[in-house]
Structure formats: structure tokens, C-alpha cells
Design a protein around this motif. Structure first.
Motif, mmCIF file in Angstrom:
data_model
loop_
_atom_site.group_PDB
_atom_site.id
_atom_site.type_symbol
_atom_site.label_atom_id
_atom_site.label_comp_id
_atom_site.label_asym_id
_atom_site.label_seq_id
_atom_site.Cartn_x
_atom_site.Cartn_y
_atom_site.Cartn_z
ATOM 1 N N PRO A 1 0.834 -1.202 0.000
ATOM 2 C CA PRO A 1 0.000 0.000 0.000
ATOM 3 C C PRO A 1 0.872 1.256 0.000
ATOM 4 C CG PRO A 1 -0.874 -1.622 1.512
ATOM 5 C CD PRO A 1 0.473 -2.135 1.047
ATOM 6 N N LEU A 2 0.361 2.294 -0.629
ATOM 7 C CA LEU A 2 1.158 3.499 -0.849
ATOM 8 C C LEU A 2 1.474 4.251 0.434
ATOM 9 C CD1 LEU A 2 -0.438 4.919 -4.108
ATOM 10 C CD2 LEU A 2 1.417 3.275 -3.840
ATOM 11 N N LEU A 3 2.626 4.894 0.415
ATOM 12 C CA LEU A 3 3.084 5.734 1.512
ATOM 13 C C LEU A 3 3.282 7.153 1.000
ATOM 14 C CD1 LEU A 3 5.781 3.288 2.941
ATOM 15 C CD2 LEU A 3 3.418 3.590 3.732
ATOM 16 N N ILE A 4 3.329 8.089 1.901
ATOM 17 C CA ILE A 4 3.551 9.490 1.522
ATOM 18 C C ILE A 4 4.828 9.618 0.689
ATOM 19 C CG2 ILE A 4 4.026 11.807 2.437
ATOM 20 C CD1 ILE A 4 1.085 10.894 2.781
ATOM 21 N N SER A 5 5.836 8.836 1.004
ATOM 22 C CA SER A 5 7.096 8.894 0.244
ATOM 23 C C SER A 5 6.890 8.506 -1.223
ATOM 24 C CB SER A 5 8.151 7.992 0.885
ATOM 25 O OG SER A 5 7.687 6.658 0.961
ATOM 26 N N ASP A 6 5.871 7.702 -1.510
ATOM 27 C CA ASP A 6 5.591 7.341 -2.900
ATOM 28 C C ASP A 6 5.105 8.552 -3.700
ATOM 29 O OD1 ASP A 6 6.280 4.642 -2.494
ATOM 30 O OD2 ASP A 6 4.275 4.215 -1.720
ATOM 31 N N PHE A 7 4.457 9.500 -3.028
ATOM 32 C CA PHE A 7 3.996 10.713 -3.719
ATOM 33 C C PHE A 7 5.191 11.597 -4.066
ATOM 34 C CE2 PHE A 7 0.120 10.053 -0.842
ATOM 35 C CZ PHE A 7 -0.318 9.005 -1.624
ATOM 36 N N ALA A 8 6.210 11.587 -3.214
ATOM 37 C CA ALA A 8 7.443 12.321 -3.532
ATOM 38 C C ALA A 8 8.106 11.704 -4.766
ATOM 39 C CB ALA A 8 8.387 12.303 -2.339
ATOM 40 N N LEU A 9 8.080 10.386 -4.865
ATOM 41 C CA LEU A 9 8.622 9.719 -6.051
ATOM 42 C C LEU A 9 7.833 10.132 -7.294
ATOM 43 C CD1 LEU A 9 10.509 7.619 -7.372
ATOM 44 C CD2 LEU A 9 8.761 5.901 -6.848
ATOM 45 N N ALA A 10 6.520 10.192 -7.185
ATOM 46 C CA ALA A 10 5.687 10.605 -8.323
ATOM 47 C C ALA A 10 6.072 12.004 -8.798
ATOM 48 C CB ALA A 10 4.211 10.549 -7.942
ATOM 49 N N ARG A 11 6.419 12.875 -7.864
ATOM 50 C CA ARG A 11 6.785 14.253 -8.223
ATOM 51 C C ARG A 11 8.071 14.319 -9.040
ATOM 52 N NH1 ARG A 11 4.314 14.757 -3.166
ATOM 53 N NH2 ARG A 11 2.438 16.027 -3.320
ATOM 54 N N ARG A 12 8.881 13.264 -8.998
ATOM 55 C CA ARG A 12 10.085 13.216 -9.848
ATOM 56 C C ARG A 12 9.720 13.014 -11.310
ATOM 57 N NH1 ARG A 12 13.472 8.764 -7.092
ATOM 58 N NH2 ARG A 12 14.097 8.476 -9.243
ATOM 59 N N TYR A 13 8.548 12.440 -11.575
ATOM 60 C CA TYR A 13 8.147 12.104 -12.942
ATOM 61 C C TYR A 13 7.058 13.015 -13.512
ATOM 62 C CZ TYR A 13 10.852 7.865 -12.409
ATOM 63 O OH TYR A 13 11.881 6.981 -12.223
ATOM 64 N N PHE A 14 6.238 13.583 -12.654
ATOM 65 C CA PHE A 14 5.068 14.333 -13.117
ATOM 66 C C PHE A 14 5.158 15.779 -12.667
ATOM 67 C CE2 PHE A 14 3.908 9.898 -12.819
ATOM 68 C CZ PHE A 14 3.293 9.678 -14.039
ATOM 69 N N SER A 15 4.690 16.689 -13.520
ATOM 70 C CA SER A 15 4.769 18.117 -13.221
ATOM 71 C C SER A 15 3.803 18.524 -12.116
ATOM 72 C CB SER A 15 4.496 18.937 -14.480
ATOM 73 O OG SER A 15 3.155 18.747 -14.919
ATOM 74 N N ASN A 16 2.729 17.766 -11.956
ATOM 75 C CA ASN A 16 1.741 18.092 -10.931
ATOM 76 C C ASN A 16 1.217 16.788 -10.337
ATOM 77 O OD1 ASN A 16 -1.185 18.566 -10.001
ATOM 78 N ND2 ASN A 16 -0.356 20.635 -10.182
ATOM 79 N N VAL A 17 1.233 16.698 -9.021
ATOM 80 C CA VAL A 17 0.733 15.519 -8.313
ATOM 81 C C VAL A 17 -0.307 15.995 -7.312
ATOM 82 C CG1 VAL A 17 1.316 13.624 -6.746
ATOM 83 C CG2 VAL A 17 2.916 14.280 -8.570
ATOM 84 N N GLN A 18 -1.525 15.556 -7.519
ATOM 85 C CA GLN A 18 -2.622 15.890 -6.598
ATOM 86 C C GLN A 18 -3.076 14.594 -5.934
ATOM 87 O OE1 GLN A 18 -5.984 17.932 -8.356
ATOM 88 N NE2 GLN A 18 -7.351 17.138 -6.775
ATOM 89 N N VAL A 19 -3.285 14.654 -4.622
ATOM 90 C CA VAL A 19 -3.720 13.472 -3.884
ATOM 91 C C VAL A 19 -4.970 13.826 -3.091
ATOM 92 C CG1 VAL A 19 -3.072 11.675 -2.235
ATOM 93 C CG2 VAL A 19 -1.306 12.740 -3.667
ATOM 94 N N ASP A 20 -6.022 13.040 -3.284
ATOM 95 C CA ASP A 20 -7.247 13.164 -2.502
ATOM 96 C C ASP A 20 -7.403 11.872 -1.704
ATOM 97 O OD1 ASP A 20 -8.338 15.728 -3.566
ATOM 98 O OD2 ASP A 20 -8.258 14.609 -5.436
ATOM 99 N N TYR A 21 -7.854 12.017 -0.471
ATOM 100 C CA TYR A 21 -7.904 10.876 0.451
ATOM 101 C C TYR A 21 -9.347 10.486 0.765
ATOM 102 C CZ TYR A 21 -3.047 12.206 1.124
ATOM 103 O OH TYR A 21 -1.734 12.500 0.910
ATOM 104 N N PHE A 22 -9.561 9.173 0.942
ATOM 105 C CA PHE A 22 -10.908 8.645 1.189
ATOM 106 C C PHE A 22 -10.861 7.523 2.219
ATOM 107 C CE2 PHE A 22 -10.639 10.183 -3.119
ATOM 108 C CZ PHE A 22 -11.750 11.005 -3.228
ATOM 109 N N GLY A 23 -11.898 7.445 3.011
ATOM 110 C CA GLY A 23 -12.107 6.289 3.867
ATOM 111 C C GLY A 23 -11.269 6.252 5.117
#
Length: 191
Positions: free
Chosen positions: A122-144
Motif C-alpha cells: 500500500p502506498l506511503l507518503i514517500s511514494d507521492f514524492a517519487l511521483a513528483r520526480r516524474y510528473f509536473s503536478n501531483v494531486q492526492v485526494d484521500y478517502f475512507g
């Protein structure tokens, strides 16, 4: 549109898209999806057996890449690299994935290993930092978070508990230090 990890959800998307290409690592799943698309009379959906970490599509092919519950099975570095490669300029990737910070959910996962695969993470906050290395904009919405409790309730009250939990989630999940404990996250990644 590229859809990774096909499901019945994919089979309703061709009505919304000019074309839909779905991939899955399983030949069996791909054959079932193609049969279902044929049964539904879909002429703009194709499903292929392919690894989402090493796709054989040409660069800049898709406007949208979508996956539900798929990338938490993959090497994210390889996956993000290939997703950004196949996206057209200004393309969008969207993934709905489980989060891995909630100790109660993790305890449940640890107690139910037979309903999981060995590659799940399951994803961790650090995975969103990794996404930012590849994508110009990373938006995360949380549920549940609070709404998850409805799964433990008797059917007679589960819907009410879910609605109340969802209302509480809409407030609580705006708090930065609480978000990571959500059950799911929707990642919207722009090339």
C-alpha cells in the motif's frame, strides 16, 4: 485512454472514450475482458496482456492513463517512468490506491495474508514524492477513514454508519497530519 488492471469498470468506459486500451499481466483476464467487450458490442475497446512496468506502446500515445488498485503491486519507479512516457503532453494519469499508514488497516492486512499477493505494498507518503520526480503536478485526494467502520457493522445500520463516517471524513481528512491514515488515495498525475 489506457486502462491498467481491467475490471468491469473498464467495460463501461468505451461509451465515454473514442478508444480504450486495457492492459493486464494475466492472459486469462485479458481474454475474459475481450470476450465481455465483444458480448457488449464494444468496437472501440481492446485488452492486451502487458506488464505496466514495461509497456510496449509508443511514446505520447494516451491522453489518460487510469488504474484502480494496480500500482500498489508494481515497482513504482518503473511504473511512473513508463506511464509518463506513454502519456501525451498535458496528459493525465489517475490511480485509486490503498494507503499504508493506518495501523488498524495494517493489522487487518497482516491477519489476512491469504487474500493478498506477495507484491502488494500500500502506498506511503514517500511514494507521492517519487511521483513528483516524474510528473509536473501531483494531486492526492484521500478517502475512507471513519467511513471504513461501516464494513464492521451489521447490514441494518452499515449504510447509516457509512454516511455518517463519510461526513466526518470530509472534515477530518482535510487535516494534513490525518490524511495519511486514510484507506484510499486518488492520485491525479499530470505529465
Amino acid at each position: 485512454m489506457l486502462r491498467s488492471g481491467w475490471s468491469l469498470h473498464s467495460l463501461h468506459l468505451p461509451d465515454l472514450c473514442r478508444s480504450l486500451t486495457g492492459i493486464d499481466i494475466s492472459d486469462v483476464a485479458v481474454n475474459k475482458a475481450n470476450e465481455r467487450a465483444s458480448t457488449l458490442g464494444s468496437t472501440n475497446a481492446t485488452f492486451l496482456a502487458m506488464n505496466a512496468e514495461a509497456m510496449s506502446f509508443e511514446d505520447n500515445k494516451f491522453d489518460l492513463v487510469y488504474g484502480r488498485g494496480i500500482i500498489h503491486h508494481l515497482d513504482l519507479d518503473r511504473c511512473f517512468s513508463d506511464v509518463v512516457r506513454v502519456l501525451k503532453p498535458n496528459g493525465v494519469a489517475s490511480f485509486y490506491e490503498p494507503m499504508g499508514h493506518n495501523p488498524l488497516l495494517n493489522a487487518y492486512r497482516n491477519r489476512t495474508p491469504l487474500i493478498r499477493t506477495a507484491d502488494e505494498h500500500p502506498l506511503l507518503i514517500s511514494d507521492f514524492a517519487l511521483a513528483r520526480r516524474y510528473f509536473s503536478n501531483v494531486q492526492v485526494d484521500y478517502f475512507g477513514l471513519c467511513s471504513v467502520g461501516s464494513a464492521l457493522m451489521p447490514r441494518t445500520i452499515s449504510e447509516t454508519v457509512y454516511k455518517v463516517g463519510k461526513a466526518v471524513d470530509s472534515v477530518v481528512l482535510t487535516l494534513p497530519f490525518v490524511k495519511r491514515f486514510a484507506w484510499y488515495a486518488l492520485l491525479t498525475l499530470r505529465a
